[in-house]
Design an enzyme around this catalytic site. Structure first.
Site, mmCIF file in Angstrom:
data_model
loop_
_atom_site.group_PDB
_atom_site.id
_atom_site.type_symbol
_atom_site.label_atom_id
_atom_site.label_comp_id
_atom_site.label_asym_id
_atom_site.label_seq_id
_atom_site.Cartn_x
_atom_site.Cartn_y
_atom_site.Cartn_z
ATOM 1 N N SER A 658 0.831 -1.195 0.000
ATOM 2 C CA SER A 658 0.000 0.000 0.000
ATOM 3 C C SER A 658 0.875 1.259 0.000
ATOM 4 C CB SER A 658 -0.973 -0.034 1.181
ATOM 5 O OG SER A 658 -2.003 0.905 1.032
ATOM 6 N N ASP A 731 -9.049 -4.584 -6.133
ATOM 7 C CA ASP A 731 -8.623 -3.791 -4.974
ATOM 8 C C ASP A 731 -9.701 -2.754 -4.657
ATOM 9 O OD1 ASP A 731 -7.393 -2.058 -3.154
ATOM 10 O OD2 ASP A 731 -5.429 -2.331 -4.059
ATOM 11 N N HIS A 765 -7.361 -5.592 -1.658
ATOM 12 C CA HIS A 765 -6.156 -4.864 -1.245
ATOM 13 C C HIS A 765 -5.133 -5.798 -0.597
ATOM 14 C CE1 HIS A 765 -3.957 -1.223 -0.605
ATOM 15 N NE2 HIS A 765 -3.946 -1.338 0.704
#
Length: 804
Positions: A658, A731, A765
């Site tokens: 991330s 995601d 994610h």
């Protein structure tokens, strides 16, 4: 900047095809698929521990089940719940704390247990079972260690938790699936989809899974619609309350005769999630009739970034009063940039006595919520100042609105050393929680952050005098924390205890006596035996204190230099004091699993985990030197691992997830410290998040140079070290659209760089499916072995090179 041989560009030919899933070397395969320890839940009275036995990971087949993406949520239209991305929870067992005996709770062979909710007296526990076509309600009994399905009840969990115990203790408030046929899309559109701006500012984050058209709106209404009901599990009956609606929340009043009901209303938005949709807030009686309208909350698509809605918000029942509501109202228009003496006021309203709302108190900072003591005489109100990143907690007399609030505690939000701990709570009869009390005392549980690491504690605090008594403190060579209080005075505790050589287990502590309650073993123990770790403290060139945990593989001879993987995530701080604080513990047990960077220990790498990458400065301008601070922190991390006699400075890699992936790409673009990088689920072009990201509050139009300087995409020609990018195809994290990785890959490829892009089907994610996790591990090992471990030496040691 390293020169790139022409042949390397030729070998970087673009491959675009769906390939079979791969598996990593056997040690990583065994570690990733090892059976996890059960999850634990303690009943409110401290008599029982419920164990939930689970699989390590779901299969890709489970993630491939039909899924709808509506208004910011992902739901399973067949079972009528949220998409389940967990490994199957297949069993339950009960431990009686007093004697340690364990009893299995009989469940169907194909059980998939969901959320568990204890009754306040600890005699029963409700839980869900997902059959794939329905979500059943089950109730277990602690005395007999049995569980039964409640007949005729199918829950709708598309909004999340769909059950809670009523104040009576023998009934459950539930959200039922009302049935019906889903609306079908029309084959021929009736017209275009149109959005229009009304000329007023409406900055929004870049959300995903939003409604797209009128058919999505109809699907949202259908799938999120529930029937409110009161279920009596002993009798196997249920009573419907009111008509089906899209309920955002429902909570019973302490008197058990009123309900605070929040329903979602049209018009919907295609720019924000359901959390910002219009809402109607009402008080209903037990028959489902409206007795008081509380608020009509409009669409929140014009809330300032970092701000709050205007009007009544955070509406809840006040504990200890039959039917009194509490809420906050912004006094600054909801805008944190507006300068005012008080940001919020808190109002209370006794709706059962026909009274009018009255102001209770005002807060200088933004109101964050309240906690109430068990005996109703004390309450704590949490507030936060965004400008200073400062938290302040107030102590109030819960039943005396005329008493002046007192400051209970305040500190810089990121000042871990000054954290006094969080009050211990236990469930109350309404399904909420209350601060545990003993006479004039409450109990504070904290992480115990210190320059030597975390040493959790439990304190008894006299709220009248401020005197503290330490009831528990973690020992020197272990990591132990309080899970639950087993008596009212804090003399008997349930703790979680682990060390470098022993996995985490539950222990009962009473005075100087300790008794082990669980005996969870680690199936990976043979793989991690011999793994060493040490806590590194080092200093950045500008004097900021840094730290990280350095791991070495089990078979290391202690002399040879190892290839190093640095895993990190940048965080923002307003002062060097908090930026340099030590967080975490070197005494935790090393447990491998999933896509953890520590898995690379099994491939022969040293790992510097949690290497701190602080971005320090005033909150509005800290990112002005983001790249410079990042490079300086990374250089110091490598030097520390080299000085420790572990790392080969010429064979270092950087990796992150991330914002850590964003960091990885930036470090490859702006330094020559690393031979390669792995970036998972990142965002690389900040112009695609133009209204701010992380703690950056300036918009793209206010600070275009910052968005340009911080975006690796803008500096793609300088990314000349190999980068492996991994991204879930679906995601759902704000800002990290899959197109972010696609575009960076195209940019690197177009400029002759070396990159590999792996898109994982049905993954979000984070990566959940067994096949996906194993594939990511296989890709990571192959990438690092090729470009780091087995790379040819460079002329100049990487740790001593300058920036680009």
């Amino acid at each position: 900047m390293r020169s790139t041989p022409l042949i390397a560009v030729v070998f970087c030919a673009f491959v675009h095809a769906q390939q079979p899933y791969r598996v990593p070397p056997k040690p990583l395969l065994d570690a990733a698929t090892a059976k996890p320890s059960p999850s634990t839940s303690v009943d409110p009275t401290g008599r029982y521990v419920l164990l939930t036995h689970r699989e390590a990971m779901p299969s890709i087949a489970q993630l491939s089940r039909p899924m709808l993406r509506l208004a910011g949520a992902r739901i399973d239209p067949q079972s009528h719940g949220r998409q389940d991305t967990r490994g199957r929870r297949f069993g339950l067992s009960l431990i009686t704390i007093v004697d340690g005996s364990t009893r299995a709770v009989q469940l169907p062979d194909d059980a998939n247990v969901g959320s568990v909710v204890w009754s306040v007296n600890g005699d029963e526990f409700a839980f869900t079972n997902d059959t794939g076509t329905a979500i059943e309600l089950w109730v277990g009994n602690t005395g007999s260690a049995t569980a039964k399905r409640v007949p005729g009840v199918a829950l709708n969990q598309t909004m999340g938790a769909a059950m809670r115990w009523m104040p009576s203790g023998n009934e459950l408030m539930c959200m039922l699936w009302p049935g019906g046929e889903a609306p079908q899309p029309v084959s021929t559109p009736a017209g275009p989809t149109i959005q229009e701006s009304d000329g007023k500012r409406a900055p929004v984050r870049t959300y995903q899974d939003l409604l797209q058209n009128a058919h999505d709106e109809d699907l949202f209404d259908f799938h999120f619609r529930s029937q409110l009901a009161i279920v009596n599990p002993a009798q196997g009956t249920h009573r419907k309350i009111g008509k089906p609606a899209v309920f955002a929340s429902v909570s019973p009043a302490p008197d058990g005769r009123h309900y605070l009901v929040t329903t979602i209303a049209r018009p919907y938005s295609y720019l924000v999630t359901m959390r910002s949709f219009p809402r109607d807030v009402e008080v209903w009686n037990s028959e489902g009739q409206t007795v008081q309208r509380v608020a009509a909350v409009p669409l929140a698509d014009k809330v300032p970034i970092g701000g709050v809605r205007t009007g009544r918000r955070s509406i809840r029942w006040k504990p200890g009063a039959d039917a009194t509501l509490l809420w906050a109202e912004a006094l600054d228009g909801g805008d944190p940039k507006t300068e005012v003496a008080h940001r919020d006021k808190v109002v209370q309203w006794d709706v059962s006595a026909g009274k009018v709302p009255s102001e209770w108190f005002r807060t200088e900072y933004r109101y964050r919520g309240m906690s109430f003591g068990e005996r109703d005489e004390v309450a704590l109100a949490m507030t936060y100042d965004r400008a200073r990143r400062w938290t302040r907690t107030w102590k109030l007399a819960a039943q005396d609105a005329t008493a002046k609030p007192e400051i209970f505690h305040e500190r810089m939000a990121r000042d871990s050393y000054a954290d006094p701990g969080t009050p211990m709570t236990r469930p109350d009869a309404t399904g909420g929680s209350r601060i545990r009390r003993a006479g004039s005392a409450m109990f504070l549980r904290g992480t115990g952050a210190s320059p030597e690491g975390d040493y959790p504690f439990l304190d008894r605090l006299d709220i009248d005098t401020g005197a503290k008594t330490r009831l528990f403190h973690c020992g020197k060579d272990e990591y132990a924390s309080v899970v639950a209080m087993l008596d009212d005075e804090g003399r008997k505790l349930l703790i979680s205890r682990q060390s470098k050589t022993s996995p985490s287990n539950l222990w009962v502590v009473e005075g100087d006596e300790m008794r082990q309650l669980t005996h969870f073993e680690d199936e990976q123990a043979a793989l991690t035996k011999g793994v060493q770790k040490r806590f590194l403290r080092y200093t950045r060139a500008d004097g900021v204190a840094l730290s990280g945990t350095l791991y070495t593989p089990a078979n290391w001879d202690g002399k040879s230099r190892l290839p190093l993987l640095v895993w990190a995530y940048p965080r923002e701080y307003v002062s060097t004091k908090t930026a340099g604080q030590v967080r975490g513990s070197q005494h935790r047990y090393t447990r491998l699993g999933g896509t953890s960077p520590l898995m690379m220990l099994l491939a022969g790498y040293a790992v510097l985990d949690g290497a701190t990458m602080p971005i320090v400065g005033p909150k509005e301008t800290a990112n002005d030197t983001f790249v410079q601070q990042l490079v300086a922190s990374a250089r110091s991390a490598i030097e520390a691992a080299v000085d420790a006699g572990v790392a080969d400075p010429d064979r270092c890699a950087i990796a992150g997830h991330s914002y850590g992936a964003f960091m990885t790409a930036n470090l490859l673009a702006h330094s020559d410290l690393f031979r390669a990088g792995i970036a998972r689920s990142g965002a690389y072009n900040r112009t695609l998040t133009p209204f701010g990201f992380q703690n950056e509050r300036r918009t793209y139009w206010e600070a275009p140079h910052i968005y340009f300087n911080m975006s690796p995409f803008m500096h793609a020609p300088k990314i000349d070290e190999p980068i492996l990018m991994v991204h879930g195809e679906v995601d759902n994290n704000s800002g990290t659209f899959p197109i972010q990785s696609k575009r960076l890959f195209h940019a690197i490829k177009g400029n002759g760089g070396r990159a590999r892009l792996v898109f994982l089907p049905h993954e979000s994610h984070g990566y959940r499916a067994r096949e996906s996790v194993l594939h990511v591990l296989a890709e990571s090992v192959a990438w690092l072995d090729k470009h780091v471990k087995n790379a040819k030496p460079t002329v100049v040691p990487a740790a001593h090179e300058g920036g680009k």
